[in-house]
Design an enzyme around this catalytic site. Structure first.
Site, PDB file in Angstrom:
ATOM      1  N   GLY A 265       0.852  -1.005  -0.248  1.00 24.90           N
ATOM      2  CA  GLY A 265      -0.007  -0.009  -0.510  1.00 24.90           C
ATOM      3  C   GLY A 265       0.755   1.101   0.303  1.00 24.90           C
ATOM      4  N   ALA A 266       2.091   1.147  -0.105  1.00 18.13           N
ATOM      5  CA  ALA A 266       3.268   2.525   0.128  1.00 18.13           C
ATOM      6  C   ALA A 266       2.660   2.853  -1.020  1.00 18.13           C
ATOM      7  CB  ALA A 266       4.328   1.703   0.467  1.00 18.13           C
ATOM      8  N   GLY A 267       2.664   2.722  -2.509  1.00 16.21           N
ATOM      9  CA  GLY A 267       2.806   2.856  -3.655  1.00 16.21           C
ATOM     10  C   GLY A 267       1.491   3.987  -3.423  1.00 16.21           C
ATOM     11  N   ASP A 268       0.007   2.786  -3.172  1.00 17.06           N
ATOM     12  CA  ASP A 268      -1.096   3.320  -3.415  1.00 17.06           C
ATOM     13  C   ASP A 268      -1.257   4.876  -2.446  1.00 17.06           C
ATOM     14  OD1 ASP A 268      -1.522   0.802  -4.948  1.00 17.06           O
ATOM     15  OD2 ASP A 268      -2.379  -0.159  -2.749  1.00 17.06           O
TER      16      ASP A 268
END
Length: 329
Positions: A265-268
Site C-alpha cells: 500500500g505504500a505506492g497507493d
C-alpha cells in the site's frame, strides 16, 4: 452534475478496478506454508488509493465489482466507513470476492499468491458501469489488473473513454502483479496498450525495468516511456524516494528514513496523496518548486504506510502526516 452521498463533482477522484482481501502472515520473513497465522487486511490498489484520498480529506469514489458474499459486503462497508462513495460498486451473485495471500519478507517486501478463478472483479461488464459517477470525476485513476481478462477489460476501456470525454485527468499506476498474467509478454503488451491515454503515470523501479527491458533505473530509461499526452511521469524508488519527469523539468525527491514493517500500500498511499494535491490545481505540474513539495508530502505518506501491517489500516490521516513532517523537517 453532482453525485449523491455528499460527493460533489468539483474535485472528485474516482478509482477504478479491484478490491480484495489480503491475508498477511502474523510473522514476517516466513513462507506462506510456514506462517503460523494470517491477518485479514482489505486491499486492492485502486481501493487503497480511494481510501488514501479520503483519509487525506479528498473526495473519493470507487468503481468495481465485488462478490455478493461476506467478504464483498465487508469491503463495501470499509469503503463507506472511510468516506469513499460506493455508488460505483456492483455485486456478483455467482463469483467470490478475490483473495490474496501475501508473504512478508524480512525487509517488509512482498510476494503474492492469488485466488481469482474467476473472482467478481474480473466479471464487471461495460453495461454495469455507473457512468454518472465516472463523468463526475475530476481525476480518474486505474491500474492494469483490470486489463487481464474480459469482460472487465472492456469495462475498463469504456470507463476511461467516458471519464476522458467528460474532462477528467487520467492517472495510471500499472501495479504489476506478474502471477496474475498469462505471461510476461502479455503483461507488457496490455500494460502498454493504454499507455498513451494517461496524463499522470507512476511506476516503481521494478516496473520500469520490466517495461523497458533495461536493468538501468536512470533518466534515459524513464524517458523511453514518455509520450506526448503525458504531464507527469513518476518512478518510485522505494526507500530512495522518487524521480519525476515533466515536459519542462525533471529531478529527484528523497525518501524519509523509517523502519519498514510492510510495504503493502505504500505506492497507493503515495498516489492518493499526489492526486489529492493536484485535483484542485493541475498547474502545479508545471511549477517545479510546488511539485517537489507535493512529492515530498506524497513520499511521507508512502513512508508512514510502510510502518504498519496491511495497506488500508496503515494509510495516514492529515494529523498523522503533519506530525510526521514536523518530526522530519
Amino acid at each position: 452534475m453532482a453525485a449523491t452521498n455528499g460527493v460533489t463533482d468539483k474535485k472528485l477522484i474516482v478509482s477504478f478496478g479491484e478490491m480484495l482481501i489480503d491475508f498477511v502472515p502474523t510473522v514476517s520473513g516466513v513462507s506462506l506454508a510456514e506462517a503460523p497465522g494470517f491477518l485479514k487486511a482489505p486491499g486492492g490498489a485502486p481501493a487503497n488509493v480511494a481510501i488514501a484520498v479520503s483519509r487525506l480529506g479528498g473526495d473519493a469514489a470507487f468503481v468495481g465489482k465485488l462478490g455478493d458474499d461476506e467478504f464483498g459486503h465487508m469491503l463495501a462497508g470499509i469503503l463507506k466507513e472511510n468516506g469513499v462513495s460506493g455508488e460505483g460498486i456492483c455485486f456478483d451473485k455467482g463469483a467470490r470476492t478475490a483473495l490474496a495471500f501475501v508473504t512478508l519478507k524480512s525487509d517488509g517486501d512482498r510476494e503474492f499468491m492469488f485466488y481469482r478463478n474467476p473472482s467478481a472483479d474480473m466479471l464487471l461488464t461495460p453495461e454495469e458501469l455507473n457512468l454518472e459517477i465516472i463523468r463526475s470525476a475530476k481525476v480518474f485513476h486505474y491500474g492494469s489488473i483490470s486489463l487481464i481478462v474480459e469482460p472487465c477489460r472492456s469495462a475498463h476501456l469504456k470507463a476511461m473513454e467516458v471519464a476522458k470525454e467528460a474532462g477528467a485527468l487520467l492517472s495510471y499506476d500499472p501495479n504489476l502483479r506478474l502471477p496474475l498474467w498469462p505471461s510476461a509478454e502479455e503483461a507488457r503488451e496490455q500494460i502498454m496498450s493504454i499507455w498513451e491515454k494517461a496524463e499522470v503515470i507512476k511506476v516503481s523501479d521494478n516496473e520500469l525495468e520490466f517495461l523497458t527491458g533495461s536493468n538501468k533505473i536512470d533518466d534515459e530509461s524513464a524517458m523511453s516511456l514518455w509520450h506526448p499526452n503525458l504531464k507527469l511521469l513518476l518512478v518510485t524508488l522505494g526507500d530512495k524516494g522518487c524521480n519525476y519527469y515533466t515536459k519542462h523539468f525533471h529531478g529527484t525527491v528523497g525518501a524519509f528514513p523509517v523502519k519498514a514493517v510492510d510495504t503493502t500500500g505504500a505506492g497507493d498511499s503515495f498516489v492518493g496523496a499526489l492526486l489529492t494535491k493536484i485535483v484542485d490545481d493541475q498547474s502545479v505540474l508545471e511549477d517545479e518548486a510546488r511539485l517537489k513539495e507535493i512529492l515530498r508530502y506524497s513520499c511521507a505518506c508512502g513512508a508512514i504506510t510502510t510502518t504498519k501491517k496491511g495497506a488500508i489500516p496503515a494509510l495516514p490521516t492529515v494529523p498523522e502526516l503533519d506530525a510526521f513532517l514536523k518530526a522530519h523537517p
